[in-house]
Enzyme design. Structure first.
Site, PDB file in Angstrom:
ATOM      1  N   THR A 104       0.849  -1.184   0.000  1.00  0.00           N
ATOM      2  CA  THR A 104       0.000   0.000   0.000  1.00  0.00           C
ATOM      3  C   THR A 104       0.887   1.238   0.000  1.00  0.00           C
ATOM      4  OG1 THR A 104      -1.729   1.217   1.195  1.00  0.00           O
ATOM      5  CG2 THR A 104      -0.179  -0.054   2.531  1.00  0.00           C
ATOM      6  N   HIS A 126       2.813 -11.725  14.211  1.00  0.00           N
ATOM      7  CA  HIS A 126       3.883 -12.331  15.008  1.00  0.00           C
ATOM      8  C   HIS A 126       3.585 -13.794  15.326  1.00  0.00           C
ATOM      9  CE1 HIS A 126       7.548 -12.306  17.081  1.00  0.00           C
ATOM     10  NE2 HIS A 126       7.429 -11.209  17.814  1.00  0.00           N
TER      11      HIS A 126
END
Length: 516
Positions: A435, A487
């Site tokens: 983006t 994560h």
């Protein structure tokens, strides 16, 4: 020999669709590539076009029926519908003038009244919002001309006129909520035809909405995306040349007119705009409350869901864009002549990301429940901002694409995204997303994951900053990069090394060619 009309091949995530609207009836003449029927899924509306010219012989499914992928919807026979009718009624051809007079009387008298209903919404869509009425009560309408737009949380659905005629009564005003197949208005076939005939014979009269235009309101068929641009830029429709079928004004025509400055602004809207821009009375504290669009509501839910279901972290780095900028400046003209597309920054970032994803497969993976899915290919989504919200079309197999192919794909995606012509399959299946907030001036941001992907790269504004280079201070064009990652799947070490690899490839573009 009859030609079968089949439903499109649905993506794996779409099990079935609903027949939203037949644009042709049995016996109607059909041209090759002409729109016959629309199939509505839970995400987009798919258009089914005629494979051959001929006559619609039969329809096997009705509007509102549920159909599966590649199901037969109907059949097209040989010959033209108009020709067939002419052969059945040769006497009508002998007296064309009389027939024309009868048609005018029928038009002036009006025909059968029918209800204009909202489309059949998929199961995942409970209701829609009446976005825009494109016709007023009593205004002449041609068959298949758009009457009203219904906005759902995923797509905007167009409701078209069932025949030539006019609206008699509007039941659902703009902004109101409607359910599937709810009555929107009452339509009368043939009504308004007399006014249309008179307009053909008399010079058009300017109206308050026309401003300095001398064309009647509704004199041109305008595509929905084009209408929004015309309203946004306050343009005169009569000054815009339509290149679509039957002179239809497309978004491309409006953009061309804006660029060339050939479409003059109308006087009346300008006056309204001036009045609206009048300063507020001192001491007033004005507020304006508008409902959130359904697409915006869906985007909001997905963003909140991404933050609630993923252990999202963001790591940052900065890249010296000097080498890429010098390369662009040196070859931009040659590149444009050779490939008919401008050389931008996104091509370098997509190619660099593809190489980095091969080296760090965890960043290219996705989470499916308790399973990790490793993808042996790179499908990179590119976020595109539109008037209705953010969409993410996907470039497939970017590792094998050339920079010119990437640039062409991105230009095509941007154009079709703003026109609302992207297919559902083009926005699914990405393994990584990029983006670019820098085009709006963003210096640094934290991009949000696009599930089920586990990472997203944020590009930002290129800004000159003093940097230490070989013991000396130099002014360099720098860009901050942000990598948000899940994560649960990606360790911090891999995320940082992935971003460092991107930095190295971009600061020395020769590495992309040598794959080092």
């Amino acid at each position: 020999m009859a030609t079968e009309i089949k439903a499109p091949t649905f993506p794996e995530s779409v099990a079935e669709g609903t027949v939203a609207a037949w644009h042709k009836k049995p016996g109607d003449s059909v041209e090759r590539d002409e729109l016959i029927v629309e199939i509505e899924t839970d995400k987009v509306v798919l258009e089914v076009l005629a494979a051959e010219s001929g006559t619609l012989a039969e329809t096997l499914v009705e509007e509102g029926d549920t159909v599966e992928s590649e199901q037969i919807l109907g059949r097209i026979g040989e010959g033209g519908g108009a020709a067939a009718k002419s052969e059945d009624k040769p006497a009508a051809e002998d007296k064309p003038a009389a027939a024309s007079g009868d048609d005018k009387k029928a038009a002036q008298g009006g025909g059968e009244k029918v209800d204009v209903k909202a489309p059949t919404f998929p199961e995942s869509i409970q209701e829609g919002t009446v976005a825009t009425w494109h016709k007023k009560v009593g205004e002449a309408v041609k068959r298949d001309e758009v009457l009203v737009d219904i906005e759902t949380d995923k797509v905007v659905l167009e409701v078209v006129a069932p025949a030539d005629g006019a609206l008699v009564e509007i039941k659902a005003e703009e902004g109101s909520q409607v359910e599937s197949e709810a009555q929107l208005a009452v339509f009368q076939a043939g009504a308004g035809g007399g006014a249309a005939d008179t307009a053909d014979q008399e010079p058009p009269k300017a109206s308050a909405d026309d401003g300095d235009s001398d064309q009647e309101v509704g004199g041109k068929i305008v595509a929905p995306a084009a209408r929004k641009l015309i309203a946004e830029h306050d343009l005169d429709v009569s000054a815009i040349k339509g290149t679509g079928k039957d002179g239809r004004v497309l978004k491309e025509d409006v953009l061309k007119a804006v660029k060339e400055g050939s479409a003059k602004k109308s006087a009346a809207p300008a006056a309204k705009a001036s009045a609206a821009a009048a300063p507020a009375v001192e001491g007033e504290r004005p507020e304006k409350r508008v409902p959130m669009s359904r697409l915006r509501q869906t985007i909001a839910k997905r963003l909140v869901q991404a933050q609630q279901t993923a252990a999202m972290l963001t790591t940052y780095n900065e890249v010296d864009m000097g080498a890429v900028m010098e390369l662009r400046a040196q070859y931009k003209d040659t590149f444009l002549k050779a490939h008919d597309v401008k050389l931008g920054f996104m091509g370098f970032f997509v190619k660099a990301a593809s190489e980095a994803l091969k080296r760090y497969p965890d960043v290219n993976a996705s989470i499916d429940g308790t399973d990790i899915v490793y993808h042996g290919y790179q499908d990179i989504g590119v976020a595109v901002s539109t008037e209705r919200g953010l969409v993410v079309p996907v470039l497939r197999d970017t590792d094998s694409m050339k920079i010119a192919d990437v640039e062409k794909g991105i230009v095509d995606f941007g154009k079709r995204a703003r026109d609302g012509k992207l297919g559902i399959d083009e926005m699914q299946g990405g393994t990584f997303t990029i983006t670019n907030g820098g085009i709006f001036g963003s210096l640094m941001s934290t991009p949000i994951l696009n599930p089920p992907q586990t990472a997203i790269l944020g590009m930002h504004k290129i800004q000159e900053r003093p940097m230490a280079v070989n013991g000396k201070v130099e002014i360099r064009p720098m860009m901050y990069l942000a990598l948000s990652y899940d994560h649960r799947m990606i360790d911090g070490k891999d995320a940082v090394q992935f971003l460092v690899t991107l930095k190295e490839l971009l600061e020395d573009p020769a590495r992309l060619l040598l794959e080092i």
